[in-house]
Design a protein around this motif. Structure first.
Motif, PDB file in Angstrom:
ATOM      1  N   LYS A   5       0.840  -1.195   0.000  1.00 38.12           N
ATOM      2  CA  LYS A   5       0.000   0.000   0.000  1.00 38.12           C
ATOM      3  C   LYS A   5       0.877   1.247   0.000  1.00 38.12           C
ATOM      4  O   LYS A   5       1.906   1.295   0.659  1.00 38.12           O
ATOM      5  CB  LYS A   5      -0.872  -0.025   1.261  1.00 38.12           C
ATOM      6  CG  LYS A   5      -1.835   1.101   1.392  1.00 38.12           C
ATOM      7  CD  LYS A   5      -2.643   0.938   2.668  1.00 38.12           C
ATOM      8  CE  LYS A   5      -3.514   2.139   2.908  1.00 38.12           C
ATOM      9  NZ  LYS A   5      -4.254   2.035   4.157  1.00 38.12           N
ATOM     10  N   ASP A   6       0.465   2.243  -0.758  1.00 39.00           N
ATOM     11  CA  ASP A   6       1.087   3.564  -0.695  1.00 39.00           C
ATOM     12  C   ASP A   6      -0.030   4.602  -0.633  1.00 39.00           C
ATOM     13  O   ASP A   6      -1.192   4.248  -0.443  1.00 39.00           O
ATOM     14  CB  ASP A   6       2.058   3.798  -1.859  1.00 39.00           C
ATOM     15  CG  ASP A   6       1.386   3.888  -3.214  1.00 39.00           C
ATOM     16  OD1 ASP A   6       0.142   3.771  -3.298  1.00 39.00           O
ATOM     17  OD2 ASP A   6       2.097   4.071  -4.206  1.00 39.00           O
ATOM     18  N   SER A   7       0.312   5.867  -0.805  1.00 38.78           N
ATOM     19  CA  SER A   7      -0.691   6.925  -0.659  1.00 38.78           C
ATOM     20  C   SER A   7      -1.747   6.899  -1.765  1.00 38.78           C
ATOM     21  O   SER A   7      -2.799   7.513  -1.624  1.00 38.78           O
ATOM     22  CB  SER A   7      -0.005   8.292  -0.629  1.00 38.78           C
ATOM     23  OG  SER A   7       0.701   8.502  -1.839  1.00 38.78           O
ATOM     24  N   LEU A   8      -1.475   6.186  -2.855  1.00 41.70           N
ATOM     25  CA  LEU A   8      -2.428   6.112  -3.966  1.00 41.70           C
ATOM     26  C   LEU A   8      -3.292   4.856  -3.939  1.00 41.70           C
ATOM     27  O   LEU A   8      -4.166   4.697  -4.782  1.00 41.70           O
ATOM     28  CB  LEU A   8      -1.684   6.195  -5.300  1.00 41.70           C
ATOM     29  CG  LEU A   8      -0.926   7.496  -5.545  1.00 41.70           C
ATOM     30  CD1 LEU A   8      -0.138   7.407  -6.847  1.00 41.70           C
ATOM     31  CD2 LEU A   8      -1.875   8.672  -5.571  1.00 41.70           C
ATOM     32  N   GLY A   9      -3.011   3.955  -3.012  1.00 40.39           N
ATOM     33  CA  GLY A   9      -3.812   2.740  -2.926  1.00 40.39           C
ATOM     34  C   GLY A   9      -2.954   1.500  -2.765  1.00 40.39           C
ATOM     35  O   GLY A   9      -1.800   1.570  -2.357  1.00 40.39           O
ATOM     36  N   TYR A  19      11.672  -4.797  -5.061  1.00 38.80           N
ATOM     37  CA  TYR A  19      11.095  -3.468  -5.199  1.00 38.80           C
ATOM     38  C   TYR A  19       9.705  -3.441  -4.578  1.00 38.80           C
ATOM     39  O   TYR A  19       9.192  -4.465  -4.126  1.00 38.80           O
ATOM     40  CB  TYR A  19      11.051  -3.035  -6.663  1.00 38.80           C
ATOM     41  CG  TYR A  19      10.405  -4.021  -7.608  1.00 38.80           C
ATOM     42  CD1 TYR A  19       9.028  -4.061  -7.759  1.00 38.80           C
ATOM     43  CD2 TYR A  19      11.173  -4.904  -8.353  1.00 38.80           C
ATOM     44  CE1 TYR A  19       8.428  -4.956  -8.618  1.00 38.80           C
ATOM     45  CE2 TYR A  19      10.584  -5.803  -9.216  1.00 38.80           C
ATOM     46  CZ  TYR A  19       9.220  -5.828  -9.348  1.00 38.80           C
ATOM     47  OH  TYR A  19       8.634  -6.723 -10.197  1.00 38.80           O
ATOM     48  N   GLY A  20       9.111  -2.260  -4.553  1.00 36.53           N
ATOM     49  CA  GLY A  20       7.827  -2.101  -3.894  1.00 36.53           C
ATOM     50  C   GLY A  20       6.741  -1.572  -4.795  1.00 36.53           C
ATOM     51  O   GLY A  20       6.857  -1.552  -6.023  1.00 36.53           O
ATOM     52  N   VAL A  21       5.693  -1.095  -4.163  1.00 39.27           N
ATOM     53  CA  VAL A  21       4.490  -0.676  -4.860  1.00 39.27           C
ATOM     54  C   VAL A  21       4.749   0.515  -5.791  1.00 39.27           C
ATOM     55  O   VAL A  21       4.167   0.595  -6.878  1.00 39.27           O
ATOM     56  CB  VAL A  21       3.350  -0.381  -3.853  1.00 39.27           C
ATOM     57  CG1 VAL A  21       3.675   0.809  -2.986  1.00 39.27           C
ATOM     58  CG2 VAL A  21       2.041  -0.157  -4.568  1.00 39.27           C
ATOM     59  N   GLN A  22       5.655   1.424  -5.415  1.00 39.68           N
ATOM     60  CA  GLN A  22       5.914   2.584  -6.282  1.00 39.68           C
ATOM     61  C   GLN A  22       6.528   2.150  -7.613  1.00 39.68           C
ATOM     62  O   GLN A  22       6.214   2.720  -8.659  1.00 39.68           O
ATOM     63  CB  GLN A  22       6.844   3.592  -5.578  1.00 39.68           C
ATOM     64  CG  GLN A  22       6.234   4.264  -4.385  1.00 39.68           C
ATOM     65  CD  GLN A  22       6.465   3.465  -3.102  1.00 39.68           C
ATOM     66  OE1 GLN A  22       7.079   2.412  -3.115  1.00 39.68           O
ATOM     67  NE2 GLN A  22       5.950   3.968  -1.995  1.00 39.68           N
TER      68      GLN A  22
END
Length: 82
Positions: A5-9, A19-22
């Motif tokens: 999860k990040d700030s966009l969902g 690596y991650g969601v971004q």
């Protein structure tokens, strides 16, 4: 797949990915070709070296608790960035 999860969902990220969601979000938004990150190991190693240097700096300046810093240092070793 793991859910991150990040700030966009939330998005699914492959379990084996370092690596991650971004990164997943950017790769979906900026399709430049049919290339994958695995085709450019020198770029991945360079990014790991930069992150490793930042972790050293942050550790020296006590930006993280020691246990958190140790876990970051161990994650950098998994990319053969020593």
């Amino acid at each position: 797949m793991r859910l991150e999860k990040d700030s966009l969902g939330e998005l699914e990220v492959p379990d084996e990915a370092y690596y991650g969601v971004q990164t997943v979000r950017c790769s979906g938004n900026y399709k430049i070709g049919n290339h994958t990150y695995n085709e450019f190991p020198e770029v991945i190693r360079a990014m790991a070296e930069i992150k490793k240097g930042l972790r050293h700096h942050q550790q020296r300046n006590r930006c993280f608790e020691s246990c958190q810093s140790r876990s970051y240092m161990q994650s950098g070793r998994r990319t053969d960035c020593r």
